[in-house]
Design an enzyme around this catalytic site. Structure first.
Site, short mmCIF file in Angstrom:
data_model
loop_
_atom_site.label_atom_id
_atom_site.label_comp_id
_atom_site.label_asym_id
_atom_site.label_seq_id
_atom_site.Cartn_x
_atom_site.Cartn_y
_atom_site.Cartn_z
N ASP A 154 23.57 58.50 33.33
CA ASP A 154 23.55 57.06 33.08
C ASP A 154 22.62 56.71 31.93
O ASP A 154 21.62 57.39 31.71
CB ASP A 154 23.12 56.33 34.37
N GLY A 155 22.96 55.64 31.21
CA GLY A 155 22.08 55.13 30.16
C GLY A 155 22.64 55.23 28.75
O GLY A 155 21.97 54.88 27.79
N ASN A 156 23.89 55.67 28.62
CA ASN A 156 24.51 55.79 27.29
C ASN A 156 24.60 54.43 26.59
O ASN A 156 24.33 54.32 25.39
CB ASN A 156 25.93 56.35 27.39
N GLY A 157 25.02 53.42 27.33
CA GLY A 157 25.22 52.09 26.76
C GLY A 157 23.91 51.52 26.24
O GLY A 157 23.83 51.02 25.11
N ARG B 277 28.69 50.59 22.24
CA ARG B 277 28.42 51.40 23.44
C ARG B 277 29.08 52.77 23.37
O ARG B 277 28.52 53.77 23.84
CB ARG B 277 28.91 50.65 24.68
N HIS C 259 28.21 56.91 24.32
CA HIS C 259 28.98 57.90 25.09
C HIS C 259 29.19 59.17 24.27
O HIS C 259 29.16 60.28 24.80
CB HIS C 259 30.33 57.32 25.53
N SER D 59 33.38 56.79 36.76
CA SER D 59 33.53 56.47 38.19
C SER D 59 34.80 55.68 38.41
O SER D 59 35.34 55.07 37.49
CB SER D 59 32.32 55.68 38.69
N TRP E 168 36.69 51.55 35.60
CA TRP E 168 37.88 50.88 35.07
C TRP E 168 37.62 49.39 34.85
O TRP E 168 38.32 48.74 34.07
CB TRP E 168 39.06 51.01 36.03
N ARG F 192 35.26 48.03 33.32
CA ARG F 192 34.56 47.76 32.05
C ARG F 192 35.54 47.16 31.04
O ARG F 192 36.75 47.20 31.24
CB ARG F 192 33.96 49.05 31.52
N LEU G 228 28.80 79.96 34.55
CA LEU G 228 28.39 78.66 35.12
C LEU G 228 29.65 77.89 35.50
O LEU G 228 30.61 77.86 34.73
CB LEU G 228 27.61 77.85 34.07
N PHE H 235 23.38 55.60 44.02
CA PHE H 235 24.38 56.66 43.86
C PHE H 235 25.62 56.19 43.11
O PHE H 235 26.33 57.00 42.53
CB PHE H 235 24.78 57.19 45.24
C1 IPE Z 1 27.54 55.55 37.31
O1 IPE Z 1 27.01 54.74 36.30
C2 IPE Z 1 28.76 56.23 36.83
C3 IPE Z 1 28.58 57.24 35.79
C4 IPE Z 1 27.45 57.65 35.29
C5 IPE Z 1 29.80 57.85 35.32
P1 IPE Z 1 27.31 53.18 36.21
O2 IPE Z 1 26.55 52.69 35.04
O3 IPE Z 1 28.76 52.92 36.21
O4 IPE Z 1 26.70 52.64 37.57
P2 IPE Z 1 26.25 51.16 37.98
O5 IPE Z 1 27.38 50.26 37.61
O6 IPE Z 1 25.03 50.84 37.21
O7 IPE Z 1 25.98 51.24 39.44
C1 IPE Z 2 26.89 56.09 31.80
O1 IPE Z 2 26.29 55.29 30.86
C2 IPE Z 2 28.23 56.59 31.35
C3 IPE Z 2 29.37 55.95 32.03
C4 IPE Z 2 29.29 55.16 33.06
C5 IPE Z 2 30.68 56.25 31.51
P1 IPE Z 2 26.48 53.72 30.88
O2 IPE Z 2 27.60 53.36 29.98
O3 IPE Z 2 26.59 53.21 32.27
O4 IPE Z 2 25.10 53.25 30.24
P2 IPE Z 2 24.26 51.96 30.61
O5 IPE Z 2 23.95 52.06 32.08
O6 IPE Z 2 25.11 50.78 30.30
O7 IPE Z 2 23.06 52.06 29.75
MG MG Z 3 25.20 52.54 33.61
#
Ligand code: IPE
Ligand code: IPE
Ligand code: MG
Length: 246
Positions: free
Chosen positions: A15-18, A28, A32, A60, A64, A66, A126, A183
């Site tokens: 998490d945290g790409n965006g 965003r 990714h 996840s 969808w 988004r 792996l 989670f």
């Molecule tokens: C969880 O991250 C899903 C993935 C990392 C693929 P999200 O960014 O979608 O989770 P929420 O919405 O903050 O709970």
């Molecule tokens: C997780 O990064 C990757 C995916 C859910 C596909 P996010 O896109 O949720 O990044 P944030 O949480 O917005 O920073």
């Molecule tokens: Mg996220």
């Protein structure tokens, strides 16, 4: 007694790409893309450290929801990963599995996923499970539906064997980057006794040092699986509660 030296199976909510991209005034999807680079580095690092299984949450069942352009960007990125990354992963001895509901994916993607799995099936260095269009609730429901369809009794063992990750042992360590402590419908069944590690580090910045910090934290944990500390005789790991064994 503390946990074994290196976790056998590490699972990561990437998490945290965006946020990584937004902080740099980038779209965003650029985050990714950087996330894929980070995954490549992480696969190598896990392999170098003797970790047997790495499972990552890439998309996840709720993602969808988004914006359309981000969803299509993520689908394009998966296609790019199949074309560009799979040959490298194959050469590095990685056995790939895509875990999740494929019914909603394009025919082109589905055949790409199957081909990547077939092409890497003999590799042993792996196991990399990429959870894509995955949800923990979907997984439990699809396992129960499979058993019901065949008229099989539903027990912890039979459900465990029908889960999408039945080819891997349960994760020893679940890491979530990006600072959230939830989670988000990841491995609900399989993480019953996983050690949890949360870090503020954004996924594109999760490097070898960050992985080592997580492993270090894992080593400091006492895994009791319901027993008392006194029962854990030095030198003997307690039997993990396994829904399935690879
Ligand atoms: C969880 O991250 C899903 C993935 C990392 C693929 P999200 O960014 O979608 O989770 P929420 O919405 O903050 O709970
Ligand atoms: C997780 O990064 C990757 C995916 C859910 C596909 P996010 O896109 O949720 O990044 P944030 O949480 O917005 O920073
Ligand atoms: Mg996220």
């Amino acid at each position: 007694m503390t946990a074994q030296r290196v976790p056998r199976h590490v699972a990561i909510v990437m998490d945290g790409n965006g946020r990584w991209a937004t902080r740099r005034f980038l779209p965003r999807v650029a985050g990714h893309r950087q996330g894929v680079e980070s995954l490549r580095r992480c696969v190598r690092a896990c392999s170098d450290r003797g970790i047997e299984v790495l499972t990552v949450f890439a998309f996840s069942s709720e993602n969808w929801n988004r914006p359309k352009d981000e969803v299509s960007g993520l689908m394009d990125l998966l296609l790019l990963v199949l074309q560009r990354e799979v040959p490298r992963l194959a050469a590095d001895g990685v056995q790939l599995h895509f875990v999740g509901d494929r019914t909603a994916l394009s025919a082109r993607l589905v055949s790409g996923l199957s081909k990547a799995e077939a092409d890497t099936a003999q590799n042993t260095r792996l196991v990399l499970n990429i959870c894509f269009n995955y949800g923990g609730r979907w997984d439990i429901a699809q396992a129960a539906a499979q058993l019901a369809r065949h008229g099989h009794p539903i027990t912890e063992e039979s459900l465990g064997r029908a889960m999408a990750l039945a080819h891997s042992p349960d994760p020893d360590l679940v890491i979530r980057t990006g600072g959230e402590q939830r989670f988000s419908n990841f491995l609900l069944w399989q993480s019953a006794y996983s050690e949890l590690y949360f870090t503020d580090c954004l996924w594109p910045e999760f490097d070898e040092a960050a992985l080592d910090l997580a492993i270090e934290a894992f080593r400091g944990r006492e895994r009791r699986f319901g027993k008392t500390s006194e029962q854990l005789v030095a030198g003997h790991q307690p039997q993990p509660l396994q829904s399935q064994v690879a």
